[in-house]
Design a protein around this motif. Structure first.
Motif, short mmCIF file in Angstrom:
data_model
loop_
_atom_site.label_atom_id
_atom_site.label_comp_id
_atom_site.label_asym_id
_atom_site.label_seq_id
_atom_site.Cartn_x
_atom_site.Cartn_y
_atom_site.Cartn_z
N ASN A 195 0.70 -1.16 0.00
CA ASN A 195 -0.23 0.32 0.01
C ASN A 195 1.24 1.18 -0.11
O ASN A 195 1.22 1.25 1.07
N PRO A 196 0.87 1.74 -1.30
CA PRO A 196 2.19 2.96 -1.08
C PRO A 196 1.33 3.51 -0.22
O PRO A 196 2.75 4.29 0.42
N GLU A 197 0.70 4.50 0.81
CA GLU A 197 0.12 5.31 1.26
C GLU A 197 0.92 5.14 2.94
O GLU A 197 0.84 5.71 3.31
N TYR A 198 0.55 3.50 3.19
CA TYR A 198 1.15 3.12 4.72
C TYR A 198 2.20 2.10 4.17
O TYR A 198 1.49 0.54 4.08
N LEU A 199 3.90 1.78 4.39
CA LEU A 199 4.61 1.08 3.32
C LEU A 199 4.63 0.53 5.21
O LEU A 199 5.54 1.81 5.54
N ILE A 200 4.51 -0.59 5.19
CA ILE A 200 4.88 -0.96 6.43
C ILE A 200 6.12 -2.54 5.99
O ILE A 200 5.49 -3.12 5.55
N GLY A 201 7.43 -2.89 6.80
CA GLY A 201 7.66 -3.68 6.78
C GLY A 201 8.27 -4.42 7.70
O GLY A 201 7.76 -3.92 9.18
N TYR A 202 9.12 -5.69 8.00
CA TYR A 202 9.15 -5.83 9.40
C TYR A 202 10.59 -6.91 9.35
O TYR A 202 11.03 -6.89 9.15
N CYS A 203 11.42 -6.25 11.06
CA CYS A 203 12.10 -6.47 11.69
C CYS A 203 13.02 -7.22 12.31
O CYS A 203 12.29 -7.56 12.86
N VAL A 234 14.66 0.49 -0.25
CA VAL A 234 14.27 1.98 0.46
C VAL A 234 15.10 2.47 0.65
O VAL A 234 16.20 3.16 0.32
N LYS A 235 14.45 4.23 1.05
CA LYS A 235 14.90 4.95 0.59
C LYS A 235 15.13 6.01 1.93
O LYS A 235 16.64 6.35 2.38
N SER A 236 13.48 5.94 3.19
CA SER A 236 14.79 5.81 4.49
C SER A 236 13.61 4.74 5.33
O SER A 236 12.87 4.81 5.18
N PHE A 237 14.27 4.82 6.19
CA PHE A 237 13.32 4.32 7.63
C PHE A 237 12.81 5.60 8.47
O PHE A 237 13.49 6.47 8.79
N ALA A 306 4.45 -16.39 13.04
CA ALA A 306 3.93 -15.42 11.79
C ALA A 306 4.90 -15.75 11.09
O ALA A 306 4.16 -14.74 9.71
N LEU A 307 5.19 -16.52 10.63
CA LEU A 307 6.31 -17.17 9.74
C LEU A 307 5.92 -17.10 8.45
O LEU A 307 6.08 -16.95 7.30
N PRO A 308 4.52 -17.77 8.01
CA PRO A 308 4.11 -18.12 6.06
C PRO A 308 3.29 -16.36 6.28
O PRO A 308 3.85 -15.83 5.12
N MET A 309 3.07 -15.82 7.39
CA MET A 309 2.60 -13.92 6.67
C MET A 309 4.30 -13.44 6.36
O MET A 309 3.94 -12.74 5.25
N LEU A 310 4.77 -13.60 7.47
CA LEU A 310 5.82 -12.78 7.46
C LEU A 310 6.75 -12.78 6.22
O LEU A 310 7.46 -11.84 5.65
N SER A 311 7.17 -14.79 5.71
CA SER A 311 7.76 -15.19 4.00
C SER A 311 7.35 -14.24 3.43
O SER A 311 7.75 -13.95 1.59
N THR A 312 5.59 -13.68 2.57
CA THR A 312 5.08 -12.78 2.14
C THR A 312 5.67 -11.19 2.14
O THR A 312 4.71 -11.06 0.95
N GLN A 313 5.93 -10.87 2.49
CA GLN A 313 6.30 -8.50 2.76
C GLN A 313 7.74 -9.21 2.70
O GLN A 313 8.42 -9.27 1.84
N PRO A 314 7.28 -8.09 1.28
CA PRO A 314 8.12 -7.18 0.29
C PRO A 314 9.18 -6.39 1.04
O PRO A 314 11.15 -6.44 0.45
N PHE A 315 9.35 -6.38 2.24
CA PHE A 315 10.25 -6.10 2.64
C PHE A 315 10.62 -6.49 4.78
O PHE A 315 9.45 -6.09 4.98
N ASP A 335 22.32 0.49 10.06
CA ASP A 335 22.34 -1.22 10.95
C ASP A 335 21.04 -1.97 10.26
O ASP A 335 21.36 -3.53 10.51
N MET A 336 20.69 -1.79 9.03
CA MET A 336 19.25 -2.55 8.99
C MET A 336 19.80 -3.88 7.38
O MET A 336 19.96 -2.82 6.47
N GLN A 337 19.85 -4.61 7.69
CA GLN A 337 20.09 -5.48 7.00
C GLN A 337 19.18 -5.99 6.12
O GLN A 337 18.82 -6.83 6.54
N VAL A 338 19.18 -6.25 4.97
CA VAL A 338 18.00 -6.91 4.18
C VAL A 338 17.99 -8.39 4.25
O VAL A 338 19.30 -8.91 4.44
N ALA A 339 17.00 -8.47 5.00
CA ALA A 339 16.35 -10.16 5.03
C ALA A 339 15.53 -11.08 4.11
O ALA A 339 14.37 -10.01 3.72
N ARG A 340 15.22 -12.21 4.13
CA ARG A 340 14.48 -12.99 3.12
C ARG A 340 14.20 -13.88 4.38
O ARG A 340 14.97 -14.53 4.73
N PHE A 341 12.98 -14.54 4.99
CA PHE A 341 12.77 -15.56 5.85
C PHE A 341 11.91 -16.94 4.61
O PHE A 341 11.21 -16.12 4.46
#
Length: 450
Positions: A195-203, A234-237, A306-315, A335-341
């Motif tokens: 959703n371009p209006e509410y960009l959410i990722g998980y760390c 990501v441009k900025s967090f 959480a894993l099944p949902m986390l694995s489909t998140q693009p960021f 400090d934020m390193q790109v990861a894939r689950f």
């Protein structure tokens, strides 16, 4: 007849192990405390009539000369007397003692006694640092496993880097717990739509559970961010999202994101590790241990959910926090390193190899039948990464697996055991491992299998 008897004695001595120029049988024996290498003062004094007075270490000059073939050679000088050499050899349950002046299998001499008495200034001494059975080549006196440095400060004995996991008799080995595997839901491989209006990722927030004061178990934190023009990076967090000040409209989140956020907030509440305080009672200490273990188990269950949902998140990213207190409102991009689950289940796999003089037990893991080696920097208790693709994280099959991984990670994922005591002191652990995990065996030779 006399010559024949003398010849027989010479043959017996030739067959017997020689230590510092003496047959091993001519060393004096002092027993250790049960299942330790600790010699107590009362044990020493019970084996001799000698005594050293109120200042046993006074007027006793000691200098370590060498540590070869497991024998500690000490130069000892008592007041107004010429120096002598005292020899100490640490065995499994006793200390062998000798001297170049006196001391034999029946008599503990004055120099040997005064040396030991000075070492036992605190009424005991732990000789574990000198216990290295099966580690020295009898011909050369060298060790393939150890680095030994003798200087004016004494002797420094350390394992070579490649033998960080070297196992000695009675060394601690992890108890393998019963494994309760949780059901893991299937997942749709399609990435969630942004959703371009509410960009959410998980760390994945992680730290070393040993080193830092505000330690915590791994947990997930949602974050908001902005994208670069390519809409791929990501441009900025802009900030972490915490339950108490989460300002994002729930209606703007997908169903998975809403549930993931709820799981994240629940994790954070129980992620902090509790510590014992000085003066805590045994009951209070037990309460803290029970609480930590309960929280750890709950967090693993939440990750599994959480894993099944986390694995489909693009960021998704990984953050090494150095402690809970360092988690601020806004994450720092560096400090934020790109990861894939991944939803694939990693199965722990052991390889027992014959290395000639010793056996090596190595921990690896398999995904879809393919063997992977661990990446040392990609272990987050319940999550592991491979050296070949460290950006991909795998959730372990069950919580007890995390204890196995942590134990072996401190030994560079491999344990070496000399063949001389493998059967008696280590093989039972291997048999226990076989009950819970896959074990492969690689023999050096076709014959002489153990």
């Amino acid at each position: 007849m006399k010559r024949r008897k003398q010849r027989k004695e010479e043959l017996i001595m030739a067959d017997e192990m020689m230590l510092a120029g003496k047959p091993k049988s001519q060393f004096f024996k002092l027993p250790f405390e049960n299942k330790t290498r600790i010699l107590r003062l009362n044990v020493l004094d019970s084996h001799t009539e000698l005594r050293a007075g109120n200042r046993p270490y006074h007027m006793v000059e000691r200098k370590v000369l060498s540590f070869k073939k497991g024998i500690l050679t000490i130069r000892v000088k008592l007041e107004n007397e010429p120096p002598v050499k005292v020899y100490l050899k640490v065995e499994y349950d006793h200390l062998l003692v000798s001297c170049n002046i006196d001391t034999d299998e029946n008599y503990l001499g004055r120099y040997a006694y005064r040396t030991l008495r000075a070492m036992l200034w605190n009424e005991y001494h732990d000789f574990q640092q000198y216990y290295w059975p099966e580690c020295f080549n009898e011909a050369t006196g060298r060790s393939r496993y150890l680095e030994v440095i003798c200087d004016r400060y004494g002797v420094d004995i350390r394992l070579k880097k490649e033998f960080k996991g070297f196992f000695r008799p009675d060394d601690y080995f992890l108890h393998i717990s019963e494994r309760k595997v949780l059901e893991r839901k299937n997942v749709n491989d399609v990435l969630a739509t942004l959703n371009p209006e509410y960009l959410i990722g998980y760390c994945l927030a992680n730290t070393d559970p040993v080193r830092f004061h505000s330690n915590h178990y791994p947990f997930l934190i949602p974050y908001s961010f902005s994208l670069n023009a390519d809409n791929k990076t990501v441009k900025s967090f802009t900030g972490f999202l915490f339950e108490e000040d989460d300002s994002i409209e729930q209606s703007e989140l997908s169903e998975n994101q809403t549930e993931l956020n709820s799981i994240c907030y629940e994790m954070k509440k129980i992620a902090r590790i509790q510590f014992r305080e000085y003066g805590d009672s045994d009951e209070r200490s037990d309460e803290i241990d029970d609480l930590n273990f309960s929280n750890k188990r709950k967090i693993f269950e939440l990750f599994n959910k959480a894993l099944p949902m986390l694995s489909t998140q693009p960021f998704t990213h990984y953050l090494f926090t150095y402690g809970m207190r360092n988690i601020q409102k806004r994450p720092m991009k560096k400090d934020m390193q790109v990861a894939r689950f991944s939803v694939e289940v990693p199965l722990l796999n052991f390889l027992l190899s014959d290395k000639g003089d010793y056996y090596e037990l190595k921990l690896r893991f398999k995904v879809k039948g393919k063997v992977f080696h661990f990446c040392e920097d990609r272990i987050a208790m319940f999550f592991i990464g491979s050296s070949s693709n460290p950006t991909v994280w795998y959730l372990l099959e069950c919580e007890p697996d995390s204890r196995v991984v942590l134990f072996f990670s401190r030994k560079n994922f491999k344990i070496q055991v000399p063949k001389g005591y493998y059967k008696e002191h280590f093989k039972p652990y291997v048999e226990e491992i076989k009950k819970h995990y896959e074990l492969e065996i690689k023999y050096k030779h076709r014959h002489g299998r153990d």
